[in-house]
Design an enzyme around this catalytic site. Structure first.
Site, short mmCIF file in Angstrom:
data_model
loop_
_atom_site.label_atom_id
_atom_site.label_comp_id
_atom_site.label_asym_id
_atom_site.label_seq_id
_atom_site.Cartn_x
_atom_site.Cartn_y
_atom_site.Cartn_z
N LYS A 1 0.86 -1.19 0.00
CA LYS A 1 0.00 0.00 0.00
C LYS A 1 0.89 1.23 0.00
O LYS A 1 1.81 1.33 0.81
CB LYS A 1 -0.87 -0.04 1.27
CG LYS A 1 -1.54 1.26 1.62
CD LYS A 1 -1.50 1.54 3.13
CE LYS A 1 -0.14 1.93 3.63
NZ LYS A 1 -0.11 2.67 4.92
N ASP B 1 -5.56 0.60 8.49
CA ASP B 1 -5.25 0.45 7.06
C ASP B 1 -5.85 -0.81 6.45
O ASP B 1 -5.73 -1.03 5.25
CB ASP B 1 -3.73 0.39 6.85
CG ASP B 1 -3.10 1.77 6.87
OD1 ASP B 1 -3.83 2.77 6.68
OD2 ASP B 1 -1.88 1.84 7.07
O1 C5P Z 1 -5.11 1.36 13.65
P1 C5P Z 1 -3.68 1.00 13.87
O2 C5P Z 1 -3.50 -0.16 14.81
O3 C5P Z 1 -2.89 0.85 12.61
O4 C5P Z 1 -3.05 2.26 14.60
C1 C5P Z 1 -1.86 2.22 15.31
C2 C5P Z 1 -1.71 3.52 16.08
O5 C5P Z 1 -1.47 4.60 15.17
C3 C5P Z 1 -2.94 3.95 16.85
O6 C5P Z 1 -2.96 3.38 18.13
C4 C5P Z 1 -2.78 5.45 16.91
O7 C5P Z 1 -1.88 5.80 17.92
C5 C5P Z 1 -2.13 5.78 15.59
N1 C5P Z 1 -3.13 6.17 14.57
C6 C5P Z 1 -3.71 7.42 14.65
N2 C5P Z 1 -4.63 7.79 13.72
C7 C5P Z 1 -4.98 6.96 12.72
C8 C5P Z 1 -4.40 5.69 12.60
C9 C5P Z 1 -3.46 5.33 13.56
O8 C5P Z 1 -3.40 8.21 15.55
N3 C5P Z 1 -5.90 7.37 11.82
#
Ligand code: C5P
Length: 291
Positions: free
Chosen positions: A10, A142
């Site tokens: 991606k 994602d």
């Molecule tokens: O959703 P994911 O597990 O990939 O996200 C990892 C971390 O990245 C989240 O806990 C958050 O701290 C940050 N994040 C964020 N905003 C997003 C996606 C991720 O702040 N839109």
């Protein structure tokens, strides 16, 4: 029976962030496209258990057994089948890991999304796209866009997906300077988000030059905070920009992988050869955005 899928890398062509929401996530506006390169997944029948075997050049970077998103996705599909009273068996899943781990090109997310599609088909569950989307988001921000798996504009925390501009095959070079980055740590250092107003995007992109011109008006807001944690990202961007024919270089996602756009495959391949010679320890791939 054996089913296979390519979990494509991606690429965040731009990534604009808003402020941190009460739930801890940042509102995003990001145009995402997918590369022709990725991890390979296959599934074969097992009577009951769900098992995962990992091999490939990047397998060693994955700690065995720990919160693997492929297994989490497989269990999510099986739980949904159970809730609906649908018949399913087990699965022997094989993952050939080629994308660097924790590198901003969604390797784990693409693997999880491909697993959702694969097992839905393998167990003949016939779950709709909306149901798979509901299973995707809890696995990571994602995963929904990786489930969609073509040019997309993602907003919200990542769960709102709209079709992005159509893209022809665009030659790109991907460079990962070998430093894994935690997405949470990068977001935590985000000081100057540019806001989530969507830039004007054409319905279709004709070629690499037009794509570079459109992207020049955008940014990846996570580049500065990621670079503060991993200065090697600056080296990767500088090395990409120094290549003949590089039209635009930028970091993807929360890093550390960076990409550069090229007008033709030969220029991209020559750049990858030169970069590999100069930086034998970096992960470097000449490929295409391939939507
Ligand atoms: O959703 P994911 O597990 O990939 O996200 C990892 C971390 O990245 C989240 O806990 C958050 O701290 C940050 N994040 C964020 N905003 C997003 C996606 C991720 O702040 N839109």
């Amino acid at each position: 029976m054996r089913l296979e899928a390519l979990a494509r890398a991606k690429i965040n062509l731009f990534l604009h962030a808003g402020t941190r929401r009460p739930d801890g996530y940042h509102a995003l506006a990001s145009w995402v496209a997918f590369a022709a390169t990725g991890d390979r997944l296959s599934v074969e029948a097992l009577p009951e258990d769900i098992e995962l075997q990992v091999s490939g050049p990047q397998a060693a970077a994955l700690a065995p057994g720990t919160d693997n998103l492929v297994l989490a996705a497989a269990h999510a599909v099986r739980a949904e089948a159970g809730r609906r009273g649908l018949r399913h068996g087990g699965a022997a899943i094989a993952l050939v890991k080629s994308l660097p781990v924790a590198s901003g090109i969604g390797g784990g997310s693409a693997d999880a999304a491909a697993t959702l599609h694969l097992l839905n088909e393998f167990w003949e569950l016939d779950l709709g796209f909306g149901t798979l989307m509901d299973l995707a988001l809890p696995l990571g921000s994602d995963v929904p866009v990786c489930l969609y798996n073509r040019s997309a504009v993602m907003t919200g925390r990542g769960e709102t997906i709209a079709a992005g501009p159509e893209l022809p095959a665009i030659p790109i070079v991907l460079v990962h300077p070998g430093v894994p980055l935690s997405t949470a740590n990068v977001f935590a250092r985000l000081a100057t988000p540019s806001g989530i107003a969507l830039p004007n995007l054409p319905e279709a992109i004709a070629d690499s030059r037009q794509l570079a011109a459109v992207l020049a008006r955008t940014a990846n807001d996570l580049e500065a905070p990621a670079m503060a944690l991993a200065p090697a990202i600056g080296d990767a961007l500088a090395a990409l920009r120094a290549q003949d024919g590089a039209l635009l270089a930028r970091m993807s996602g929360s890093g550390a992988t960076c990409f550069a756009l090229f007008a033709d495959d030969a220029a991209a391949q020559n750049a990858a050869i030169a970069l590999k010679r100069a930086r034998p320890n970096w992960w470097i791939a000449a490929t295409r955005l391939d939507c």
